[in-house]
Design an enzyme around this catalytic site. Structure first.
Site, PDB file in Angstrom:
ATOM      1  CB  THR A  71      24.681 -20.410 -25.766  1.00 47.69           C
ATOM      2  OG1 THR A  71      25.552 -20.915 -26.258  1.00 47.69           O
ATOM      3  CG2 THR A  71      25.049 -19.078 -24.894  1.00 47.69           C
ATOM      4  CG  ASP A  72      26.750 -25.261 -26.678  1.00 49.29           C
ATOM      5  OD1 ASP A  72      25.791 -23.575 -28.433  1.00 49.29           O
ATOM      6  OD2 ASP A  72      28.046 -25.730 -27.432  1.00 49.29           O
ATOM      7  CB  THR A 106      31.335 -18.918 -25.352  1.00 51.19           C
ATOM      8  OG1 THR A 106      31.622 -19.593 -26.185  1.00 51.19           O
ATOM      9  CG2 THR A 106      32.164 -17.458 -26.133  1.00 51.19           C
ATOM     10  CE  LYS A 142      23.090 -21.807 -29.220  1.00 47.05           C
ATOM     11  NZ  LYS A 142      24.385 -22.005 -28.638  1.00 47.05           N
TER      12      LYS A 142
END
Ligand code: ASP
Length: 461
Positions: free
Chosen positions: A183-184, A107, A262
């Site tokens: 980020t995942d 993203t 995360k």
């Protein structure tokens, strides 16, 4: 892009828009059999199906609405979006540190190209300068797009390319490296890079964003500023993650690459240091070190790059009544290593024991971690744990399951020798195993600012 106002909608989707006299960029209210929506009709991806119309809601999220569910579309206006970011010359100054931003996607790197559905990186130094001018106060920035993938698509090939590029950038003399990443799976990449790139002389800072830059609550710019500041100015020469700290955007946190995870699917403050204290607080005005046991920045260009990687390693998340055939299948398929995320202190049920024994006898390397995430594997407490160890399963202390997975891939990429693999796994490269976790740390680091700060005041730095 065609300019007929119904960009790329075809078939039933296109017929629906025509029937209600609306088009791409119309601001509409849509009544469907599943409820009412208000939003802007986005262009349809060239490769997507005909059966959905995509709306951008005021929350910033996009929804796909099945054409068959639409009862009525009422036009309320028109709001065309422009996604071209103007390029401005990035100001270069001799006195400023040189930072390289390596893009992998996610993203943070994306503006959506609504025509193709593809992600366009807003990534040249010029584009970044016009969207985030603060970067020019911090460094001279070079950028390179290595990949353009969402992070679920990262894998060994990307890890190895990244590690090598980091090595080359270090040799070329840069003062800091930023890695833009989805980020995942950022914590997987942070872990493997911590093993593949050891003792770097400069900060290597991974950064992402939970919300894209076209959303008002985007964390893209503030995370990027903090990460670039860390790469340019901080004294910690390690692989780190720099992301939103508390629930407001007051500061970012710098996390050690092997102790970060995360922890929330949508909050911006999703990355937490697990079982330890984060390395530093960072905002555009300050870097506040929270601990001092880090590798400091150096002027030399030494670094150990070891890109070994065995792909036939898996992570089994134990659940009650997991059948032994799950493990047998993995062994049958030629997997050489298995990380188990066990219950509690590191347990699995008895019916799995024979399968564990069979796996160990076939030379499969078995390591136990805990699915509680916080805390240590302790296999001496219950008989279960002792029995499982006797079957050949090695407790991996407080290594996070994903970190243990990455480490076993890396270890088995180097050797198949049981003792040597064990030595590599249980010798901490950089705090993937720690001697102790901070007392009650797991409580406060899930909390909001006051608790975190109160806690930080109590710890010895
Ligand atoms: N799915 C995205 C990714 O991990 C989410 C993000 O970038 O935050 O690539």
């Amino acid at each position: 892009m065609s300019d007929n106002g119904r960009q790329e909608y075809r078939g039933v989707g296109r017929a629906l828009l025509e029937r209600f006299g609306v088009s791409v960029w119309s601001d509409v209210e849509v009544d469907t059999s599943r409820g009412h929506f208000r939003g802007i009709i986005l262009p349809r991806s060239e490769t997507a199906d005909n059966e959905h119309v995509v709306l951008k809601l005021s929350s910033g999220y996009n929804v796909g609405i099945a054409v068959s569910a639409v009862q009525r579309i009422t036009p309320r206006g028109r709001r065309e979006a422009h996604y071209k970011i103007p390029e401005k010359q990035f100001p270069v100054g001799k006195e400023k540190p040189n930072v390289t931003l390596l893009g992998t996607g996610g993203t943070i790197a994306s503006r959506l190209d609504y025509r193709t559905g593809a992600v366009i990186p807003a990534f040249s130094p010029g584009e970044l300068y016009s969207s985030v001018p603060e970067l020019a106060d911090l460094c001279n920035l070079e950028t390179e797009k290595l990949f353009g993938v969402f992070s679920e698509n990262m894998g060994p090939q990307q890890y190895i390319t990244l590690a090598r590029r980091i090595g080359e950038e270090i040799a070329a003399g840069v003062d800091g490296i930023v890695i833009g990443h989805g980020t995942d799976t950022m914590h997987h990449t942070a872990a493997i890079l911590s093993f593949m790139v050891q003792k770097p002389p400069i900060p290597i800072v991974m950064v992402g964003s939970q919300r894209s830059s076209d959303r008002p609550s985007s964390d893209a710019a503030s995370n990027l500023i903090n990460a670039v500041k860390a790469a340019a100015q901080c004294d910690i020469a390690e692989v780190m993650v720099c992301m939103f700290g508390p629930t407001s955007d007051e500061y970012g946190l710098l996390h050690r690459g092997t102790r970060v995870r995360k922890m929330h699917s949508s909050y911006r403050s999703t990355f937490r240091t697990i079982g330890d204290v984060p390395l530093a607080i960072i905002d555009p005005k300050r870097i506040e070190y929270l601990r001092h046991d880090f590798h400091p920045r150096r002027r030399d260009r030494e670094v150990v790059v070891n890109t070994a990687f065995e792909e036939k390693v898996t992570l089994l998340y134990y659940y009650p009544n997991m059948h032994p055939d799950v493990l047998d299948a993995v062994v049958e398929k030629g997997y050489r290593g298995v990380i188990i995320a066990g219950t509690g202190l590191g347990h699995v049920n008895k019916p799995l024991y024979p399968a564990l024994r069979r796996a160990a006898e076939r030379g499969v390397h078995l390591y136990m971690t805990v699915q509680t995430i916080w805390g240590y594997v302790q296999m001496y407490v219950y008989e279960t744990g002792r029995e499982i160890m006797e079957l050949g399963v090695v407790p991996a202390a407080n290594m996070l399951p994903e970190v243990a997975l990455m480490k076993l891939c890396w270890a088995l990429g180097q050797t198949d020798d049981r003792d040597e693999v064990r030595r590599i796994m249980l010798t901490a490269v950089i705090d993937e195993i720690t001697e102790r976790e901070p007392y009650n740390g797991y409580l406060v680091f899930q909390g909001a600012i006051p608790e975190v700060q109160a806690f930080l005041r109590t710890i010895k730095r």
